[in-house]
Design a protein around this motif. Structure first.
Motif, PDB file in Angstrom:
ATOM      1  N   ARG A  57      -9.022   4.141  -4.426  1.00 13.66           N
ATOM      2  CA  ARG A  57      -9.736   4.162  -3.149  1.00 13.66           C
ATOM      3  C   ARG A  57     -11.219   3.817  -3.373  1.00 13.66           C
ATOM      4  O   ARG A  57     -11.854   4.329  -4.277  1.00 13.66           O
ATOM      5  N   PRO A 105      -5.902   9.236   7.653  1.00 14.83           N
ATOM      6  CA  PRO A 105      -4.956   8.608   6.715  1.00 14.83           C
ATOM      7  C   PRO A 105      -5.686   7.729   5.699  1.00 14.83           C
ATOM      8  O   PRO A 105      -6.624   7.013   6.048  1.00 14.83           O
ATOM      9  N   GLN A 106      -5.252   7.810   4.452  1.00 16.03           N
ATOM     10  CA  GLN A 106      -5.819   6.977   3.398  1.00 16.03           C
ATOM     11  C   GLN A 106      -4.683   6.382   2.575  1.00 16.03           C
ATOM     12  O   GLN A 106      -3.564   6.890   2.568  1.00 16.03           O
ATOM     13  N   HIS A 107      -4.994   5.302   1.866  1.00 16.18           N
ATOM     14  CA  HIS A 107      -3.959   4.625   1.097  1.00 16.18           C
ATOM     15  C   HIS A 107      -4.566   3.973  -0.142  1.00 16.18           C
ATOM     16  O   HIS A 107      -5.783   3.781  -0.232  1.00 16.18           O
ATOM     17  N   VAL A 127       0.844  -1.193   0.000  1.00 17.27           N
ATOM     18  CA  VAL A 127       0.000   0.000   0.000  1.00 17.27           C
ATOM     19  C   VAL A 127       0.880   1.244   0.000  1.00 17.27           C
ATOM     20  O   VAL A 127       2.012   1.231   0.476  1.00 17.27           O
ATOM     21  N   ASP A 147      -5.422   8.961  -7.535  1.00 18.96           N
ATOM     22  CA  ASP A 147      -4.859   7.648  -7.257  1.00 18.96           C
ATOM     23  C   ASP A 147      -4.044   7.130  -8.439  1.00 18.96           C
ATOM     24  O   ASP A 147      -2.998   6.507  -8.259  1.00 18.96           O
ATOM     25  N   SER A 190      -7.764  -0.894  -0.892  1.00 12.20           N
ATOM     26  CA  SER A 190      -7.544   0.540  -0.719  1.00 12.20           C
ATOM     27  C   SER A 190      -8.556   1.106   0.275  1.00 12.20           C
ATOM     28  O   SER A 190      -9.530   0.443   0.643  1.00 12.20           O
ATOM     29  N   SER A 191      -8.330   2.334   0.712  1.00 11.89           N
ATOM     30  CA  SER A 191      -9.206   2.953   1.707  1.00 11.89           C
ATOM     31  C   SER A 191     -10.656   2.951   1.233  1.00 11.89           C
ATOM     32  O   SER A 191     -10.944   3.288   0.078  1.00 11.89           O
ATOM     33  N   SER A 212       0.608   5.313   1.058  1.00 10.36           N
ATOM     34  CA  SER A 212      -0.168   6.317   1.780  1.00 10.36           C
ATOM     35  C   SER A 212      -0.294   7.584   0.950  1.00 10.36           C
ATOM     36  O   SER A 212       0.645   7.985   0.251  1.00 10.36           O
ATOM     37  N   LEU A 213      -1.464   8.199   1.031  1.00 16.59           N
ATOM     38  CA  LEU A 213      -1.699   9.438   0.306  1.00 16.59           C
ATOM     39  C   LEU A 213      -1.444  10.630   1.211  1.00 16.59           C
ATOM     40  O   LEU A 213      -1.837  10.623   2.382  1.00 16.59           O
TER      41      LEU A 213
END
Length: 306
Positions: A135, A84-86, A75, A153, A140-141, A77-78
């Motif tokens: 995502r 937090p999102q990935h 993954v 993304d 993904s998130s 991370s964004l």
């Protein structure tokens, strides 16, 4: 609108004239409600529309047994404030070290796990593959995606691909279905051959509006209040890379004439394959030999280092 209403009435005349007018009135009220909600900036409606359009499939299938030896799942991370999102990335190297590397951008609904047959076909054609679940999909998130989050993304995945493939001419952007709109957007913001060597589009379309119109009146009604566009036809002229487009002649999800319009607007060099007996997502299954040979010829013609 009057023409559309009259059409609905003619269709419904086979039931009952009074019932027909009642049904049409219901849809007119529905349209009015959608319009009012849309113009008022209703967040609920926006989220519902996007969920309906993209239908993201999250999670890992229970029957998934893992990738091949040497493949990687990880993954990324964004950046940004908030929670937090990935995004989930698959790195699937080809056995040949100098193989071209393809960024795999999937369409709506199915995540990477459900696109394994197409990914395997691309690898069999001689490509290393870096694939991303936007995502909302796969590992993904879990969000309700939008055109903005999907293109962001894709950009993050492109940065990952460059780490794995340092030679620009051997980088390929590939998009299937909705992913073709993502691919055209990404390609239009890059330069060829400085950034990448080729663009491959499968079951591609001109824009969401044209797809909605081809899908019938209900999709057209929803699209009136839809902000998602993926306007590939407006952006394809900015792409200077060699282009390969593939489309099934029996595609009833994205009619082939939309792919033909996009191809006509694209710059040369470009190649077109219309496959007999193939629909929207099965080109690699209907005629695997032709599918792989076409991709191999494209690589030999435009991606080889001479």
């Amino acid at each position: 609108m009057a023409i559309q209403i009259n059409f609905f009435i003619r269709v419904l005349l086979g039931w009952n004239l009074r019932l027909a007018h009642r049904v049409v009135a219901v849809f007119l009220r529905l349209g009015l409600v959608l319009a009012l909600l849309s113009t008022s900036g209703c967040a609920w409606l926006d989220g519902y529309q996007r969920q309906l359009i993209y239908r993201p499939t999250s999670g890992v299938p229970a029957d998934f047994t893992g990738l091949r030896a040497g493949d990687e799942r990880y993954v990324v991370s964004l950046p940004g404030a908030g929670a937090p999102q990935h995004i989930a990335i698959w790195w699937l190297p080809h056995a040949t070290p100098d193989a071209p590397t393809l960024l795999y951008l999937h369409g709506t609904f199915r995540n990477l796990f459900e696109n394994m047959h197409k990914i395997d076909a691309l690898r069999a054609a001689g490509y290393s593959v870096l694939a991303v679940d936007y995502r909302g999909w796969g590992e993904s998130s879990p969000i309700t995606p939008s055109e903005s989050t999907i293109t962001q993304d894709a950009g993050m995945a492109w940065a990952e691909l460059k780490k794995h493939q340092p030679i620009a001419k051997k980088r390929v952007i590939y998009g299937h279905s909705m992913g073709s709109g993502v691919a055209v957007d990404l390609a239009s913001r890059l330069n060829s051959p400085m950034d990448y060597g080729g663009l491959v589009l499968e079951s591609a379309f001109t824009n969401f509006t044209d797809v909605a119109h081809a899908s019938g009146w209900l999709a057209s009604l929803i699209n009136l209040f839809n902000r998602e566009r993926f306007a590939a036809l407006e952006k394809i002229g900015q792409v200077q890379a060699p282009l390969l487009m593939l489309h099934g002649k029996r595609d009833d999800t994205v009619p082939i004439h939309l792919g033909e319009r996009l191809f006509a607007a694209a710059n040369s060099p470009k190649q077109w394959l219309a496959m007999d007996n193939a629909a929207h997502s099965d080109l690699d299954l209907v005629n695997p030999a032709l599918y792989q040979a076409t991709l191999q010829d494209f690589a030999a013609s435009y991606l080889a280092i001479r």
